[in-house]
Design an enzyme around this catalytic site. Structure first.
Site, PDB file in Angstrom:
ATOM      1  CG  HIS A 206     -63.194  61.743   4.171  1.00 53.32           C
ATOM      2  ND1 HIS A 206     -63.696  61.044   4.891  1.00 53.32           N
ATOM      3  CD2 HIS A 206     -62.738  61.467   3.178  1.00 53.32           C
ATOM      4  CE1 HIS A 206     -64.361  59.429   3.854  1.00 53.32           C
ATOM      5  NE2 HIS A 206     -63.809  59.903   2.959  1.00 53.32           N
TER       6      HIS A 206
ATOM      7  CD  GLU B 149     -61.332  58.216   0.627  1.00 55.02           C
ATOM      8  OE1 GLU B 149     -61.778  58.655   0.751  1.00 55.02           O
ATOM      9  OE2 GLU B 149     -61.944  56.899   0.991  1.00 55.02           O
TER      10      GLU B 149
ATOM     11  CG  HIS C 297     -65.533  60.644  -2.516  1.00 60.73           C
ATOM     12  ND1 HIS C 297     -64.857  59.555  -3.045  1.00 60.73           N
ATOM     13  CD2 HIS C 297     -65.189  60.937  -0.999  1.00 60.73           C
ATOM     14  CE1 HIS C 297     -64.371  59.137  -2.047  1.00 60.73           C
ATOM     15  NE2 HIS C 297     -64.373  59.411  -0.891  1.00 60.73           N
TER      16      HIS C 297
HETATM   17 CO    CO Z   1     -64.211  58.754   1.181  1.00 57.51          CO
END
Ligand code: CO
Length: 134
Positions: free
Chosen positions: A79, A130, A7
């Protein structure tokens, strides 16, 4: 080592307004808002054919995205999340190469119920990364 883009997370000040943009203007399929107090955010998930977008609104006084929004009041990309097959092996390899893992260095359970780690933006082209166990 990294796999799929899981994502892209976008920090916003007003989740309802941002949801409207994605639902009505961009015609995306979006979830209802979900409060994640342990992460200091309320999140809306947007499912695209090939990845997800997460809209993050600060939740609580010490939200990790509050400072980001002070600097970027219009919101912005916060992020990107990449999948890895083995998060501990990925962490060990990154640490060995000199990259900085944020926090304790131990994976936490993220928004999708899977272990995640965050990597220092200064080591990754100015972008908070991440990693999520696939
Ligand atoms: Co995230």
């Amino acid at each position: 080592m990294i796999g799929r883009l899981n994502h892209v997370a976008i920090a916003v000040r007003d989740l309802a307004a941002a949801s409207k943009v994605y639902r009505d203007t961009l015609g995306a399929e979006i979830s209802g808002p979900e409060a994640l107090p342990e992460h200091g955010v309320t999140v809306v998930f947007i499912t695209l054919p090939n990845t997800k977008i997460e809209l993050l609104e600060p939740l609580g006084a010490d939200s990790p995205i509050a400072r980001f929004l002070e600097k970027s009041p219009d919101g912005g990309i916060h992020h990107v999340c990449y999948e890895v097959d083995d998060i501990l092996a990925a962490r060990d390899r990154l640490v060995k190469s000199g990259a900085r893992v944020l926090g304790s260095g131990e994976p936490k359970i993220g928004a999708h119920g899977k272990p995640v780690l965050f990597l220092h933006p200064k080591d990754f082209c100015g972008t908070l990364v991440e990693l999520e166990q696939a």
